[in-house]
Structures are given as structure tokens and as C-alpha cells.
Design an enzyme around this catalytic site. Structure first.
Site, mmCIF file in Angstrom:
data_model
loop_
_atom_site.group_PDB
_atom_site.id
_atom_site.type_symbol
_atom_site.label_atom_id
_atom_site.label_comp_id
_atom_site.label_asym_id
_atom_site.label_seq_id
_atom_site.Cartn_x
_atom_site.Cartn_y
_atom_site.Cartn_z
ATOM 1 N N HIS A 17 -5.515 11.224 5.973
ATOM 2 C CA HIS A 17 -4.424 10.435 5.403
ATOM 3 C C HIS A 17 -3.135 10.644 6.198
ATOM 4 O O HIS A 17 -2.769 11.782 6.495
ATOM 5 C CB HIS A 17 -4.226 10.894 3.957
ATOM 6 C CG HIS A 17 -3.305 10.068 3.141
ATOM 7 N ND1 HIS A 17 -2.423 10.618 2.232
ATOM 8 C CD2 HIS A 17 -3.128 8.720 3.062
ATOM 9 C CE1 HIS A 17 -1.750 9.656 1.629
ATOM 10 N NE2 HIS A 17 -2.154 8.486 2.114
ATOM 11 N N HIS A 59 6.118 5.777 6.118
ATOM 12 C CA HIS A 59 5.618 5.460 4.776
ATOM 13 C C HIS A 59 6.694 4.804 3.913
ATOM 14 O O HIS A 59 6.488 3.739 3.343
ATOM 15 C CB HIS A 59 5.109 6.735 4.098
ATOM 16 C CG HIS A 59 4.577 6.506 2.720
ATOM 17 N ND1 HIS A 59 5.390 6.442 1.606
ATOM 18 C CD2 HIS A 59 3.307 6.294 2.276
ATOM 19 C CE1 HIS A 59 4.636 6.212 0.538
ATOM 20 N NE2 HIS A 59 3.378 6.117 0.911
HETATM 21 O O1 G3P Z 1 -4.203 3.787 2.342
HETATM 22 C C1 G3P Z 1 -4.353 4.709 1.335
HETATM 23 C C2 G3P Z 1 -3.051 5.346 0.925
HETATM 24 O O2 G3P Z 1 -2.330 5.666 2.068
HETATM 25 C C3 G3P Z 1 -2.239 4.455 0.039
HETATM 26 O O3 G3P Z 1 -1.118 5.051 -0.530
HETATM 27 O O4 G3P Z 1 1.250 5.620 -0.676
HETATM 28 O O5 G3P Z 1 -0.252 7.123 0.568
HETATM 29 O O6 G3P Z 1 0.376 4.928 1.506
HETATM 30 P P1 G3P Z 1 0.111 5.703 0.265
HETATM 31 MG MG MG Z 2 -0.887 4.756 3.293
#
Ligand code: G3P
Ligand code: MG
Length: 256
Positions: A17, A59
Site C-alpha cells: 500500500h 494521497h
Molecule cells: O487503493 C486502496 C487504498 O489505497 C484506498 O484508500 O485512502 O489508502 O488511498 P486510501
Molecule cells: Mg490509495
């Protein structure tokens, strides 16, 4: 059935992630390098547009949390963003780490053989433009690649624009809880996959999505036992912050 649903899923069971999960500054090349150090062959990242419409990794809508910049990211040109420190907030060892462009990340991923899930994360009001620009750039940067980048977004307008700009790139619809109209949404956007928050998913829903011919990815799964349960439900991949807990080189089912 859409043509894309018949394609095989070329992405690994585990995806780091925001580059390297929680072990490095998110959405930086230092993070991607950390993921690779743990053997990860796939990563997710968040991409938006600078003031001069360059695709770059971040993000939040604003810069404060993950850099020494301030205010809305959309107000900064890429040349200005490139001067910022996007690593120092995570620790002195990462000080000076820059905010990468999508082109920087594409070059690294292609050189390392790491596949990428690009989450299109538009700043408010730039949804269609961001979807279009990210898809155009991704198609150009990964031209001829064996494994294409997977484009995903919570934003349907961004995905629609991405579909129109680069119809051959695979797409995924992102959601927290799975909406009642998930079939119509995936069909309309010609998606290959649904990405959802694992905490909201039921075994029955997973079964329905798989039976309909779609791939299924869950975020953000930081516990091996939970990842194995989801895999047992038919979930194809999990996105994790704990690249140190979910091993990349062994199937989840075979991990102790
Ligand atoms: O793509 C999965 C995840 O990254 C979605 O949530 O807020 O971590 O970008 P976020
Ligand atoms: Mg994401």
C-alpha cells in the site's frame, strides 16, 4: 460480458500500500524500494495533478501531513513540488526524499519488474481531467509492458475519463462498503475488478463478485490470518501496510 472480465489477473496476491506500506514514507520511491527489499512485486500508489497538470504521487488534497509543503497540492507546479521534502516526516533517515512523478515511478517499476496499481485520487473539481491525464500518461509510460498498470478510483467520473482516454488499460472501481449497484457500476465503467475495504466484505458478497467474473482486491489488510480468510473467500489480492507481516514470496495460504 465485457471483454476485459475474461482477462487473467496478472497481479500478485499481496500489494504494498502506498509504495512500501507503513515502513517508509508513503507514495515515495523510498517506499517502493522498501517494498522491493521485502520481496514485493506489486505496489499501490495515489496519483493526482500538479497546478501544471503533471501526474505525481500524493494521497491527501493538501501537503502538510506528508511533506514540508503547505496548502492545496493543486496550487503548486511540479517544479515547486519537486523541491519539497516528502520523507522527513517519517524519520530522519528519509529526509530529503522527493515527491515523485508518475513518470519517475513508471521508470522504477519497469526497471524492477514491479507491477503497479495506480489509484487516481483527484483533487476536488479536477476529477475528469485527472482521470484522463493519468490514463494517457500510464498508457504512454507502460507502452509495450508485459503487465499493464491497473487504474483504480473511488471517483466514477475519473474512471470514465480514464476509460475513454485509454480503453485498453484495466480498471477497478474502489469503494468502502460494496454498493447495491456494484454490477451496474462495474459494467458501465468496463472494470475488471472491484476494490473494497476488507472490513465491510462478507463471504457471500465475495462469492457473488467472483461468480460474476470480476477480480476482487481488498484494502488495507494488515493481519495474516485475515488475509488468509479473505483469500479463502476468493479474494484475488490484498493491499497491505504491513509488508513485514505478509510475506510476498509465498502464497498466503502457505504462510504460517
Ligand atoms: O487503493 C486502496 C487504498 O489505497 C484506498 O484508500 O485512502 O489508502 O488511498 P486510501
Ligand atoms: Mg490509495
Amino acid at each position: 460480458m465485457s471483454q476485459s472480465r475474461k482477462q487473467p489477473w496478472p497481479y500478485p496476491e499481496v500489494v504494498a500500500h502506498r509504495g512500501g506500506g507503513a515502513l517508509a514514507p508513503e507514495n515515495t520511491l523510498a517506499g517502493f524500494r522498501e517494498g522491493a527489499r521485502y520481496g514485493y512485486r506489486a505496489a499501490e500508489c495515489d496519483v493526482k495533478l500538479s497546478a501544471d497538470s503533471v501526474c505525481f504521487l500524493l494521497h491527501d488534497d493538501t501537503l502538510e501531513r506528508t511533506s514540508n509543503g503547505q496548502g492545496p497540492a493543486r496550487a503548486w507546479t511540479m517544479a515547486e513540488l519537486a523541491q519539497l521534502d516528502a520523507g522527513g516526516w517519517k524519520g530522519a533517515a528519509f529526509a530529503g526524499e522527493p515527491l515523485p512523478t508518475l513518470a519517475n515511478v513508471a521508470a522504477w517499476c519497469r526497471a524492477q519488474g514491479v507491477s503497479l496499481n495506480i489509484e487516481i485520487k483527484p483533487c476536488p473539481g479536477r476529477e475528469e481531467e485527472t482521470g484522463r491525464r493519468v490514463a494517457e500518461e500510464a498508457a504512454r509510460l507502460w507502452a509495450g509492458a508485459q503487465t499493464p498498470p491497473l487504474l483504480s478510483s473511488f471517483d466514477a467520473a475519473a474512471l470514465r475519463a480514464a476509460r475513454d482516454a485509454a480503453p485498453d488499460l484495466p480498471r477497478a472501481f474502489l469503494c468502502e462498503a460494496i454498493p447495491a449497484d456494484w454490477r451496474e457500476t462495474l459494467e458501465a465503467l468496463d472494470c475488471v475488478a472491484l476494490h473494497c475495504d476488507h472490513a465491510t466484505l462478507t463471504e457471500a458478497q465475495a462469492g457473488e463478485i467472483k461468480a460474476a467474473g470480476y477480480q476482487l482486491l481488498c484494502y488495507t489488510v494488515n493481519d495474516l490470518a485475515r488475509a488468509k480468510t479473505l483469500r479463502g473467500w476468493g479474494v484475488d489480492s490484498v493491499c497491505t501496510d504491513r509488508i513485514d507481516q505478509l510475506a510476498a514470496q509465498r502464497p498466503l495460504a502457505a504462510q504460517p
